[in-house]
Design an enzyme around this catalytic site. Structure first.
Site, PDB file in Angstrom:
ATOM      1  CB  SER A   1      -8.359   0.599   6.174  1.00 41.08           C
ATOM      2  OG  SER A   1      -9.014   1.830   6.323  1.00 41.08           O
TER       3      SER A   1
ATOM      4  CB  SER B   1      -8.027   3.571   3.401  1.00 42.46           C
ATOM      5  OG  SER B   1      -7.131   2.898   4.279  1.00 42.46           O
TER       6      SER B   1
ATOM      7  CE  LYS C   1      -3.914   1.888   2.710  1.00 40.42           C
ATOM      8  NZ  LYS C   1      -4.745   1.628   3.910  1.00 40.42           N
TER       9      LYS C   1
END
Length: 569
Positions: free
Chosen positions: A276, A252, A171
């Site tokens: 997330s 997210s 990420k």
């Protein structure tokens, strides 16, 4: 499972046809394969969420339950767990949409393909899909040279880990000390440099994993705006899911979920503060493991909250996710929360995967933790089917194992500034400044949340005020950080909603091994106490489902969009 050769994503239906067919020699039936042959279920591990917190049951039982549930759920959907044998033929390449760690390694060992060839194939797949789905922010310019060096090591008999030579994405808030950026989706940190890799990235490198690139995300891990959208970042654009046109990917860790789902990498790392990892895993039909806070290091990961942030794997099978977790878990002198771990080296979580491991397990359903909405009937139907699978596997289901402080938690969540909000706001002010202070190069001189807000307000590419900074404005108005006694009081209240008044209390009162909920409802209670969750796919919305869109036009409910179940303890 039947894989359509002209689609990016399987399920009950397709919507995208790529310009060129995916790189594949044969359709693969291996996604939901059986657990590894080498298994052990004579050990259960316990770990406190972080220093000063009483110990709680950790991932062993949850991983066992998740593995069994995933395998049997897909069996009820008519999907196979048979293994593909494409790796036995030299010059034959894997179906990236389906292939898992064990098949990739078998191909490397047999010489059917090399790490360089795998890396090239994944890069081509990213370039093929990214113009539409925008799941990947950037590809590592060093990926092919890293893969080549790992091929040389393999040829010389050096194997660093079970994932030696396998490409992964991480990420875009997990720092790497290389040519890649770490921006949390903001142009403010473009070109900023760190002194070394984030610990979890370093662990992957040391294990011989090819860091393929950075996956897109909801900007600042969804901690900026009150009116933005899941998966949007200024630096990466808008991520969309692959199951329906303009599908909301959730967030997210949006790009990590989509990338894992459609085979842009073997797996990806995500981060979670409150949902997330598990929420985008749910939306994109993959397995997500949100570890206990303190099991994986957050050092040089762009933060929200040191009390709730954690890093975990997102992959297409429980075993693949377990392989990754076994590598990234462990103590780190740069993250004092990891020092609470009761071992010098973490366990091999793949050893927890066993078909018979649910016999005698007590799994509770906290019914007061979810209420049915107008579009939720398919979720509840799939959830009930999953519960029957757990029962048939030998688990004892304890219904109404409710959260004793649920009403208080709801009141706190609904408050303009409840205790949980105070924890996140104060943590973000302090923790972001700490991360920024470690940068060795900071081109835009961002030193604090105030600096970041000012940059965002005066930079057209950040799309302000179309996407506001309401979360930051409220955080800055708090007037204090984590050094204030008012913060500690708020944290104690917030923790109790997830601890004795939530997960820990339910486990103790009902003598449970784990709790289970539909993933849509699972994150908020464990988040307050930094507790773990494992989420696995359990079905899809029916083909006649009415489409529901978010305020920015992303499809949140629709035909063939995945449904997922979570287990936590």
């Amino acid at each position: 499972m039947i894989v359509k050769p002209d689609g990016w994503r399987k399920g009950s239906g397709y919507f995208i046809k790529p310009a060129n067919p995916p790189l594949s020699a044969a359709d693969s039936d291996s996604k939901y394969r059986s657990a590894p042959e080498r298994i052990s279920r004579d050990t259960e591990y316990r770990i406190p969420p972080y220093p000063g917190v009483v110990s709680t049951s950790w991932l062993s039982m949850t991983l066992k339950a998740a593995a069994f549930l995933a395998l049997l759920t897909f069996g009820t959907l008519g999907l196979s767990t048979a293994r593909c044998t494409v790796h036995e033929v030299a010059g034959c390449y894997p179906d990236l949409l389906e292939v898992g760690a064990e098949e990739l390694v078998a191909g490397l060992e047999s010489g059917a393909w090399t790490s360089v060839e795998l890396t090239k194939a994944y890069i081509l797949r990213i370039k093929e899909t990214n113009p539409v789905l925008r799941a990947v922010t950037e590809i590592n310019p060093d990926a092919l040279s890293i893969a080549a060096a790992l091929d040389v090591e393999r040829a010389n008999g050096t194997i660093r880990s079970a994932l030696h030579g396998i490409p992964m994405l991480i990420k875009n808030n997990i720092a790497t000390n290389d040519q890649m950026n770490n921006t949390a989706g903001s142009y403010s940190l473009l070109g900023a440099k760190v002194p070394h890799d984030a610990t979890v990235a370093s662990k992957l490198r040391n294990a011989g994993v090819v860091l393929l690139g950075k996956s897109n995300l909801s900007q600042w891990a969804n901690f900026r705006s009150s009116n933005s959208s899941n998966g949007w970042s200024a630096h990466g654009g808008q991520v969309t899911g692959a199951y329906y046109p303009n599908m909301d990917p959730s967030g997210s860790s949006s790009g990590s979920g989509v990338s894992s789902s459609i085979g842009l990498a073997f797996a990806a790392l995500g981060t979670e503060t409150d949902g997330s990892i598990v929420s985008p895993s749910s939306a994109n039909n993959v397995v997500g493991i949100k570890p206990t806070v303190g099991l994986t290091s957050r050092s040089l990961v762009i933060p929200i909250s040191e009390h709730q942030d954690t890093v975990g794997p997102m992959a297409r099978s429980v075993s693949d996710a377990a392989y990754v977790l076994s590598i990234i878990a462990g103590k780190d002198e740069n993250d004092n929360y990891t020092r609470a771990q009761p071992w010098d080296a973490p366990p091999d979580y793949t050893q927890a995967l066993n078909f018979s491991s649910l016999r005698g397990a007590r799994i509770g359903i906290p019914r007061n933790g979810f209420t049915q909405g107008p579009t939720d009937q398919p979720i509840f139907d799939a959830f009930d089917a999953a519960i029957r699978i757990l029962k048939n596997a030998g688990a004892t289901i304890v219904d109404n194992a409710n959260f004793s402080a649920w009403d208080e938690l709801v009141t706190d969540d609904d408050a303009i500034r409840g205790n949980g909000t105070i924890v996140l706001e104060a943590d973000f002010i302090s923790n972001l400044a700490s991360y920024l202070s470690q940068l060795t190069s900071n081109p835009n001189n961002i030193r604090s949340l105030s600096d970041e807000a000012n940059f965002t307000h005066h930079t057209t590419l950040e799309e302000y005020p179309n996407r506001n900074t309401a979360v930051w404005e409220q955080s800055l108005s708090l007037g204090y950080n984590i050094s204030d006694s008012r913060f500690w009081e708020a944290y104690q209240y917030s923790f109790s909603f997830g601890g004795e008044g939530g997960v820990l209390g339910a486990l103790k009162v009902h003598n449970l091994d784990a709790l289970v909920l539909p993933t849509n409802y699972s994150p908020r209670v464990p988040a307050r106490a930094g507790l773990p969750i494992v989420t696995v796919p359990m079905g899809f919305y029916p083909s006649n489902t009415t489409v529901v869109e978010s305020r920015r036009g992303l499809v949140t409910v629709g035909p063939n969009i995945p449904l997922v179940i979570s287990l936590f303890l």
